[in-house]
Scaffold this active site. Structure first.
Site: not given
Lengths: 131, 122
Positions: B49, B60
């Site tokens: 990823e 995030d």
């Protein structure tokens, strides 16, 4: 660092804070750092109402510099005794510019969106005045 | 069948779970992105990823936010992530790479692509 002039500038229709609107960004789509003498305008995104008004052609957006806004602030203070917010001073600056080319008896409606009491210290510091 | 489909088929056949590590492109350096991707595969990654650095990574947590900030400071973005993937692919034809990022850089690439398309199509 780019000046926060947004809608007349090359902005992109993207997302900021989960909101889809016009945003100041660089070639890679990164949102850019901004600058404006007024805190309220120092932001890379455009409010959704303005984005819509621009898209539907109901409003025309122009840029005003820090210096122009400050000059308008002083002019209004001297001539009318009104302290306009720095954000509103941008509108005053443009109104003055437009009025110059209009007939003397024309009426210009300007939204003085806020008071300038909050900006007195910012302006003094910028102009080297100790209060 | 995509590489991702192939990887999951292989894993299912041997009753294994996929190991999918995340890394931010451009962190700790622009020249470490591709070597780290290869190292992850050597260490057992089934899928990579690859985080695309963005100026405002609000979805995030702090660790990835800081990684993104460092990568941005080096000039890394979607272009670097795509170039790194292409370079990685030269020596690794199989490991799936999934890009993880935000809308804005993709919008820009879409605009660039659309405006360039005009040049060729007329």
């Amino acid at each position: 660092m780019s000046h926060s002039i947004r809608l007349p500038a090359p902005v992109s229709f993207q997302a900021i804070f989960g909101n889809r609107t016009y945003v100041l960004c660089d070639d890679e789509g990164q949102i850019t750092e901004t600058h404006s003498v007024s805190a309220g305008l120092d932001y890379p995104g455009v409010g959704p109402e303005h984005a819509f008004l621009k898209d539907t052609g109901r409003a025309e957006y122009v840029g005003v510099t820090d210096d122009e806004a400050l000059a308008a602030f002083h002019q209004l203070a001297r001539t009318e005794g009104i302290l306009a917010a720095l954000e509103s001073s941008h509108a005053i600056a443009q109104a003055i510019k437009l009025a110059r080319d209009m007939p003397v008896d024309a009426i210009v409606l300007c939204n003085l969106s806020g008071r300038g009491d909050k900006d007195v210290h910012t302006i003094a510091a910028r102009e080297g005045i100790t209060l | 069948m995509t590489r991702l489909d192939a990887a999951f088929s292989r894993l299912r056949a041997s009753d294994r779970k996929a190991l999918v590590p995340f890394m931010t492109a451009g962190d700790p350096g622009l020249d470490t992105t591709v070597p780290v991707m290869h190292a992850l595969v050597v260490a057992g990654a089934d899928v990579i990823e690859l985080g695309v650095p963005f100026s405002d990574p609000m979805a995030d947590g702090p660790v990835i936010q800081k990684a993104s900030e460092r990568a941005i400071a080096r000039g890394a973005g979607l272009t670097h992530a795509l170039e790194s993937t292409r370079e990685f692919r030269r020596h690794d034809p199989d490991t799936p790479v999934v890009l993880m990022g935000y809308l804005n850089p993709v919008e820009i690439i879409k605009n660039i692509f659309t405006s360039k398309l005009h040049k060729y199509v007329g």
